[in-house]
Write a protein that holds these residues in place. Sequence first.
Motif, short mmCIF file in Angstrom:
data_model
loop_
_atom_site.label_atom_id
_atom_site.label_comp_id
_atom_site.label_asym_id
_atom_site.label_seq_id
_atom_site.Cartn_x
_atom_site.Cartn_y
_atom_site.Cartn_z
N THR A 144 1.45 0.72 12.68
CA THR A 144 1.08 -0.69 12.53
C THR A 144 -0.07 -0.87 11.55
OG1 THR A 144 1.83 -1.14 14.78
CG2 THR A 144 0.31 -2.74 13.80
N ILE A 145 -1.07 -0.01 11.64
CA ILE A 145 -2.20 -0.09 10.70
C ILE A 145 -1.73 0.16 9.28
CG2 ILE A 145 -4.35 1.08 10.01
CD1 ILE A 145 -4.90 1.45 13.06
N THR A 146 -0.87 1.15 9.10
CA THR A 146 -0.34 1.45 7.77
C THR A 146 0.46 0.28 7.22
OG1 THR A 146 -0.24 3.79 8.36
CG2 THR A 146 1.00 3.11 6.43
N PHE A 147 1.29 -0.34 8.07
CA PHE A 147 2.04 -1.51 7.62
C PHE A 147 1.10 -2.63 7.20
CE2 PHE A 147 3.94 -5.65 8.14
CZ PHE A 147 5.15 -5.50 7.48
N MET A 148 0.09 -2.88 8.04
CA MET A 148 -0.85 -3.97 7.77
C MET A 148 -1.59 -3.73 6.44
SD MET A 148 -3.85 -5.44 10.26
CE MET A 148 -4.79 -3.94 10.21
N ILE A 149 -2.10 -2.53 6.24
CA ILE A 149 -2.82 -2.22 5.00
C ILE A 149 -1.90 -2.33 3.80
CG2 ILE A 149 -3.97 -0.36 3.72
CD1 ILE A 149 -5.14 0.57 6.44
N SER A 150 -0.71 -1.75 3.90
CA SER A 150 0.23 -1.77 2.77
C SER A 150 0.64 -3.19 2.40
CB SER A 150 1.48 -0.95 3.11
OG SER A 150 1.16 0.40 3.28
N SER A 151 1.00 -3.97 3.39
CA SER A 151 1.44 -5.34 3.09
C SER A 151 0.31 -6.19 2.53
CB SER A 151 2.08 -5.99 4.31
OG SER A 151 1.18 -6.03 5.39
N LEU A 152 -0.89 -6.03 3.08
CA LEU A 152 -2.03 -6.80 2.55
C LEU A 152 -2.38 -6.38 1.13
CD1 LEU A 152 -4.33 -7.07 5.70
CD2 LEU A 152 -3.01 -8.90 4.60
N LEU A 153 -2.33 -5.09 0.84
CA LEU A 153 -2.60 -4.61 -0.52
C LEU A 153 -1.58 -5.16 -1.52
CD1 LEU A 153 -3.68 -0.91 0.10
CD2 LEU A 153 -5.09 -2.74 -0.87
N VAL A 154 -0.32 -5.15 -1.13
CA VAL A 154 0.72 -5.68 -2.02
C VAL A 154 0.49 -7.17 -2.26
CG1 VAL A 154 3.20 -6.22 -2.19
CG2 VAL A 154 2.46 -3.92 -1.50
#
Length: 166
Positions: A144-154
Motif C-alpha cells: 500500500t505504501i509503495t502504491f501510494m508513493i508511486s501514484s503520488l510521484l506520477v
Amino acid sequence: MNYNGLLQRLPVEIKWFVGSFVFILSIGFYTGLLFVNQTSSAAPSGIVENYLGNEADEDARVMKFKKSEYEMLTIIHTHILSMSFIFFLLGILVWLTKLPKKLKLFLTIEPFLSVILTFGGIYVLWSGLEWMKYVVVFSGILMTITFMISSLLVLYQLVIPINSER
C-alpha cells in the motif's frame, strides 16, 4: 533510449489521460482497502478470522466460517492477476518519471514481491500456518505504501512544469 523524465515531456492531452488513469486506479485501490477494513480489519486477528472463521467465538457479532478451497483459489487467483496488472502499468509510469534509478527499481519490483507474500501468505495462513498473518499484514502495508508513493510521484510529475526541474 532516454526515458528518465519522459512523463514531464508528454503532450498535455496525454498527461490528462495518464493522470485520469492513475486517479481512477487509486480510487479502485483505496476502495479495496476499505473493503478489507470492512471484512477483516487490517489487524492480524481479523485476517485470521476472515479466512479461518470464528465459529468457536460464541460472542462474535458476525459469524464467519472457514473459506472453502474454491473460495480461496478464486480470491488468490483474481487478486494476483489484477494486482500484477495494476503494478505493471503503474510501474511503466514510474519508469517514465525523473527519479533516481534505484528508487524506481524499488518502487517497481517491491509490489510484485508484496503481492506474492500477501496473497500467497493468505493461502498459507488458510492452510494452517497462523503466524503468516504477520507476513500478510507487513507485506500488505508495504504494498500500500509503495502504491501510494508511486501514484503520488506520477501525478506530481504530470503537473510540475519542465522548467521547475532541479
